[in-house]
Design a protein around this motif. Structure first.
Motif, PDB file in Angstrom:
ATOM      1  N   ARG A 166       0.843  -1.204   0.000  1.00 19.87           N
ATOM      2  CA  ARG A 166       0.000   0.000   0.000  1.00 19.87           C
ATOM      3  C   ARG A 166       0.880   1.257   0.000  1.00 19.87           C
ATOM      4  O   ARG A 166       1.369   1.664   1.048  1.00 19.87           O
ATOM      5  CB  ARG A 166      -0.928  -0.018   1.228  1.00 19.87           C
ATOM      6  CG  ARG A 166      -1.850  -1.217   1.219  1.00 19.87           C
ATOM      7  CD  ARG A 166      -2.859  -1.247   2.355  1.00 19.87           C
ATOM      8  NE  ARG A 166      -3.942  -2.160   2.015  1.00 19.87           N
ATOM      9  CZ  ARG A 166      -5.062  -2.315   2.687  1.00 19.87           C
ATOM     10  NH1 ARG A 166      -5.272  -1.608   3.775  1.00 19.87           N
ATOM     11  NH2 ARG A 166      -5.983  -3.153   2.289  1.00 19.87           N
TER      12      ARG A 166
ATOM     13  N   ASP B 111      -3.878  -3.218   8.508  1.00 18.83           N
ATOM     14  CA  ASP B 111      -5.207  -2.726   8.141  1.00 18.83           C
ATOM     15  C   ASP B 111      -5.448  -1.358   8.783  1.00 18.83           C
ATOM     16  O   ASP B 111      -5.846  -0.400   8.122  1.00 18.83           O
ATOM     17  CB  ASP B 111      -6.261  -3.735   8.618  1.00 18.83           C
ATOM     18  CG  ASP B 111      -7.669  -3.260   8.304  1.00 18.83           C
ATOM     19  OD1 ASP B 111      -7.892  -2.803   7.164  1.00 18.83           O
ATOM     20  OD2 ASP B 111      -8.534  -3.325   9.196  1.00 18.83           O
TER      21      ASP B 111
ATOM     22  N   ASP C 102      -5.332   2.811   6.981  1.00 17.66           N
ATOM     23  CA  ASP C 102      -6.439   3.783   7.016  1.00 17.66           C
ATOM     24  C   ASP C 102      -5.948   5.075   7.665  1.00 17.66           C
ATOM     25  O   ASP C 102      -6.283   6.170   7.229  1.00 17.66           O
ATOM     26  CB  ASP C 102      -7.643   3.243   7.809  1.00 17.66           C
ATOM     27  CG  ASP C 102      -8.661   2.554   6.911  1.00 17.66           C
ATOM     28  OD1 ASP C 102      -8.253   1.922   5.917  1.00 17.66           O
ATOM     29  OD2 ASP C 102      -9.871   2.646   7.210  1.00 17.66           O
TER      30      ASP C 102
END
Ligand code: IPM
Ligand code: MG
Length: 359
Positions: A106, A243, A247
């Motif tokens: 990511r 995770d 965010d």
């Protein structure tokens, strides 16, 4: 070159953003003479509605047969009854597990023009350019679960092998970037984190002596992600921490709609999806930001199709659209999802024209 791509729109804004992905892939295929076959499949709530299964066998078979998958998002209030036996998210977790996609990359790189869209002061964003490598098929997401009215448990398990393979990918990624790797864990409390520390430390010493390596506890790391985000190059961490931290990191780029991801295994095959969810509150309105999905298409060209130059041109087109204010409302623009997708394709067509003119 030819490749088979499976498109899994899923739920909420998923179909809207993946429609733009399909148009972009088709435009790239035409412009560069590529034979890219796109097949659409069901996943998540849409698949539950159609056949009571969040990952139908047919979808899984098509994905196994493909070179790459583009996924929108899964989930939504329609399928969130706590007593429901099947959930859309099970489809996503199962496809990651079944296809062995253990490394989730990511990237987080804010566009200077979006500094105002971030809640952070612009000076904190200067020089921010990181890649979070999240372990994707282990940990508490996949451990044994018990669920009752008075007791519930999610066990978090990791084997040495599960840690090694994702850390190797992270180390190689760091070597190709600025040569720094930070491992994030909770080793002062969790046994799995202590194994992560041991295994990662050993691997780094053995295989990556040239990479600067450090370790951080997740609570401190979540503070540094906001207070000094530019210090990070590559982060490697477990499934749950990855995770949550990604965010959090999305606030640096101004909108969750911006972040792409690549889920990879050992070969070139990959699943590409924006990290945002199905955003049911804006679904169907045509205002979702497609850039995270289009940047995921760029990652597909890079990692699965081996066409780094095409990947870079897509990233550049997205970058230029933001520079010229051609973007959706979450980024301060006025374009619809379809208009923002078209703006990216128009920039790409202009690049090809100017390249032709240079020949
Ligand atoms: C993500 C999502 C998923 C996850 C959900 C939808 C199961 O939040 O890809 O980050 O937790 O992995
Ligand atoms: Mg998430």
């Amino acid at each position: 070159m030819n490749a088979k791509i499976v498109l899994l729109p899923g739920d909420g804004i998923g179909p809207e953003v993946t429609a733009e992905a399909a148009l972009l892939i088709t435009a790239m295929a035409e412009a560069h003479n590529l034979d890219l076959d796109i097949k659409t499949g069901l996943i998540g709530g849409a698949a539950i509605d159609a056949c009571a299964n969040p990952l139908p066998d047919e979808t899984l078979a098509d994905c196994r047969d493909a070179d790459a998958i583009i996924l929108g998002a899964v989930g939504g209030p329609k399928w969130s009854d706590p007593d429901a036996k099947v959930r859309p998210e099970q489809g996503l977790l199962k496809i990651r597990k079944e296809l062995g996609l253990f490394a989730n990359l990511r990237p987080v790189r804010p566009h200077p023009k979006l500094a105002d869209a971030s809640p952070l002061k612009p000076e904190y964003l200067e020089g921010v350019d990181m890649m979070v490598v999240r372990e994707l098929t282990g940990g508490s997401y996949f451990g044994e679960k018990q669920e009752g009215d008075d007791f519930a448990s999610d066990s978090c398990t990791y084997s040495r092998e599960e840690i090694e393979r994702v850390v190797m990918r992270a180390g190689e990624t760091a070597r190709q970037r600025r040569g720094k790797l930070t491992m994030i864990d909770k080793a002062n409390v969790m046994a799995t984190s202590r194994l992560w520390r041991k295994v990662t430390g050993e691997l780094m010493a053995e295989h990556f002596p040239d990479v600067q390596y450090d370790e951080l506890l997740v609570d401190a790391a979540s503070m540094f992600l906001i207070s000094s985000p530019a210090q990070f190059d590559v982060i490697v961490t477990d499934n749950m921490f990855g995770d949550i931290l990604t965010d959090e990191a999305s606030t640096l780029v101004g909108s969750l709609g911006m972040l792409p991801s690549a889920s990879l295994g050992t070969g070139n095959f990959g699943l590409y999806e924006p990290i945002h969810g199905s955003a049911p509150d804006i679904a169907g309105k045509g205002i979702a930001n497609p850039f995270g999905t289009l940047a995921s298409v760029a990652m597909m060209f890079d990692y699965s199709l081996g066409m780094k130059d095409l990947a870079q041109s897509i990233d550049q087109a997205i970058h230029d659209c933001i520079s010229s204010g051609e973007c959706t409302a979450d980024l301060g623009g006025t374009l619809s999802t379809a208009e923002a997708g078209a703006a990216v394709r128009k920039k790409l067509a202009e690049f090809s024209l100017s390249q032709d003119a240079n020949v």
